[in-house]
Design an enzyme around this catalytic site. Structure first.
Site, PDB file in Angstrom:
ATOM      1  CE  LYS A 186      -3.989  -2.186   2.430  1.00 41.39           C
ATOM      2  NZ  LYS A 186      -4.902  -1.895   3.460  1.00 41.39           N
ATOM      3  CE1 TYR A 209      -9.601  -3.097   0.449  1.00 38.99           C
ATOM      4  CE2 TYR A 209      -8.691  -1.248  -0.619  1.00 38.99           C
ATOM      5  CZ  TYR A 209      -8.502  -2.208   0.154  1.00 38.99           C
ATOM      6  OH  TYR A 209      -7.472  -2.656   0.440  1.00 38.99           O
ATOM      7  CG  PHE A 260     -13.337   2.183   6.880  1.00 40.20           C
ATOM      8  CD1 PHE A 260     -13.037   1.382   5.985  1.00 40.20           C
ATOM      9  CD2 PHE A 260     -14.014   1.254   7.965  1.00 40.20           C
ATOM     10  CE1 PHE A 260     -12.962   0.003   5.764  1.00 40.20           C
ATOM     11  CE2 PHE A 260     -14.340  -0.229   7.836  1.00 40.20           C
ATOM     12  CZ  PHE A 260     -13.738  -0.796   6.812  1.00 40.20           C
ATOM     13  CB  THR A 272      -7.477  -5.490   9.955  1.00 43.31           C
ATOM     14  OG1 THR A 272      -7.901  -6.869   9.002  1.00 43.31           O
ATOM     15  CG2 THR A 272      -7.687  -4.222   9.131  1.00 43.31           C
ATOM     16  NE  ARG A 284      -2.517  -5.446   7.259  1.00 44.66           N
ATOM     17  CZ  ARG A 284      -3.660  -5.990   6.743  1.00 44.66           C
ATOM     18  NH1 ARG A 284      -4.205  -6.923   7.523  1.00 44.66           N
ATOM     19  NH2 ARG A 284      -4.491  -5.689   5.632  1.00 44.66           N
ATOM     20  CG  ASN A 322      -3.891  -2.162   6.765  1.00 45.65           C
ATOM     21  OD1 ASN A 322      -3.764  -1.759   5.680  1.00 45.65           O
ATOM     22  ND2 ASN A 322      -4.973  -2.791   7.277  1.00 45.65           N
ATOM     23  CG  HIS A 336      -5.419  -6.145  -0.358  1.00 46.47           C
ATOM     24  ND1 HIS A 336      -6.584  -6.130   0.325  1.00 46.47           N
ATOM     25  CD2 HIS A 336      -5.444  -6.941  -1.068  1.00 46.47           C
ATOM     26  CE1 HIS A 336      -7.331  -6.965  -0.192  1.00 46.47           C
ATOM     27  NE2 HIS A 336      -6.749  -7.246  -1.274  1.00 46.47           N
ATOM     28  CD  GLU A 353      -9.010  -8.671  -3.445  1.00 45.53           C
ATOM     29  OE1 GLU A 353      -7.809  -9.256  -3.456  1.00 45.53           O
ATOM     30  OE2 GLU A 353      -9.895  -8.339  -2.649  1.00 45.53           O
TER      31      GLU A 353
HETATM   32  P1  GDP Z   1      -7.930  -6.578   5.540  1.00 40.99           P
HETATM   33  O1  GDP Z   1      -8.596  -7.636   4.954  1.00 40.99           O
HETATM   34  O2  GDP Z   1      -7.439  -6.969   6.799  1.00 40.99           O
HETATM   35  O3  GDP Z   1      -7.426  -5.600   4.653  1.00 40.99           O
HETATM   36  O4  GDP Z   1      -9.215  -5.890   6.198  1.00 40.99           O
HETATM   37  P2  GDP Z   1     -10.695  -5.262   5.441  1.00 40.99           P
HETATM   38  O5  GDP Z   1     -11.264  -6.070   4.365  1.00 40.99           O
HETATM   39  O6  GDP Z   1     -11.643  -5.487   6.759  1.00 40.99           O
HETATM   40  O7  GDP Z   1     -10.594  -3.714   5.325  1.00 40.99           O
HETATM   41  C1  GDP Z   1     -10.031  -3.423   4.079  1.00 40.99           C
HETATM   42  C2  GDP Z   1      -9.096  -2.099   4.603  1.00 40.99           C
HETATM   43  O8  GDP Z   1      -9.999  -1.023   5.085  1.00 40.99           O
HETATM   44  C3  GDP Z   1      -8.105  -2.444   5.584  1.00 40.99           C
HETATM   45  O9  GDP Z   1      -6.855  -2.874   5.218  1.00 40.99           O
HETATM   46  C4  GDP Z   1      -7.722  -1.199   6.124  1.00 40.99           C
HETATM   47  O10 GDP Z   1      -6.935  -0.595   5.175  1.00 40.99           O
HETATM   48  C5  GDP Z   1      -9.367  -0.420   6.009  1.00 40.99           C
HETATM   49  N1  GDP Z   1      -9.972  -0.515   7.382  1.00 40.99           N
HETATM   50  C6  GDP Z   1     -10.476  -1.533   7.938  1.00 40.99           C
HETATM   51  N2  GDP Z   1     -11.161  -1.280   9.180  1.00 40.99           N
HETATM   52  C7  GDP Z   1     -11.167  -0.029   9.197  1.00 40.99           C
HETATM   53  C8  GDP Z   1     -11.464   0.992  10.132  1.00 40.99           C
HETATM   54  O11 GDP Z   1     -12.126   0.745  11.159  1.00 40.99           O
HETATM   55  N3  GDP Z   1     -10.830   2.375  10.254  1.00 40.99           N
HETATM   56  C9  GDP Z   1     -10.174   2.769   8.897  1.00 40.99           C
HETATM   57  N4  GDP Z   1      -9.831   4.066   8.867  1.00 40.99           N
HETATM   58  N5  GDP Z   1      -9.913   1.763   8.049  1.00 40.99           N
HETATM   59  C10 GDP Z   1     -10.257   0.553   7.882  1.00 40.99           C
END
Ligand code: GDP
Length: 137
Positions: free
Chosen positions: A9, A49, A57, A91, A102, A112, A115, A126
């Protein structure tokens, strides 16, 4: 053999961690079978996404994903999807296990660093979102 899709990222690329993260990927037995450094438009990030579009978010996260260059990857290995998720860590870096990417590189839950696809179907979507068959070797 299984394939998964990964992104280094903007926060990771910006802080010059691409090489360090790629080294971890290769040393854990993943083959990089496609790789592209690019800058996502906001629209590309939103399309990627799309499953998160109702989340609070979403606007901020898609802006962050299009704020600077990224490295797009297809990784190949037995059990690639689960193994890459494990190497990435949780995450939220505050919850990530020691030794995960991470834990070691991420700034916060949004910035973070990496991905990874979470299932076979999402990995297929994807990979095809960013790479054509002729770009994967
Ligand atoms: P991942 O599969 O671990 O990447 O997590 P998710 O699919 O739940 O979320 C996608 C991406 O959205 C994450 O990698 C973060 O960059 C972002 N994200 C997820 N949860 C949050 C949150 O609670 N707040 C914010 N600001 N970003 C979030």
């Amino acid at each position: 053999m299984e394939r998964t899709f990964a992104i280094l990222k903007p926060d990771a690329v910006e802080r010059n961690f691409s090489g360090k993260i790629l080294e971890r990927i290769e040393s854990q037995g993943f083959k990089i079978v496609a790789m592209k450094r690019t800058l996502l438009s906001k629209a590309q990030a939103e399309g990627f996404y799309d499953v998160h579009k109702e989340r609070p978010f979403f606007p901020s996260m898609t802006s962050t994903m299009s704020s600077g260059p990224v490295v797009l990857l297809v990784l190949e290995k037995e059990n690639a999807i689960a193994d890459w998720r494990k190497l990435m860590g949780a995450t939220n870096p505050a919850d990530a296990e020691a030794g995960t990417i991470r834990k070691d590189f991420a700034e916060n839950i949004e910035r973070n660093s990496v991905h990874g696809s979470d299932a076979t179907e999402t990995a297929a979507f994807e990979m095809s979102y960013f790479f054509s068959q002729t770009e994967i070797h």
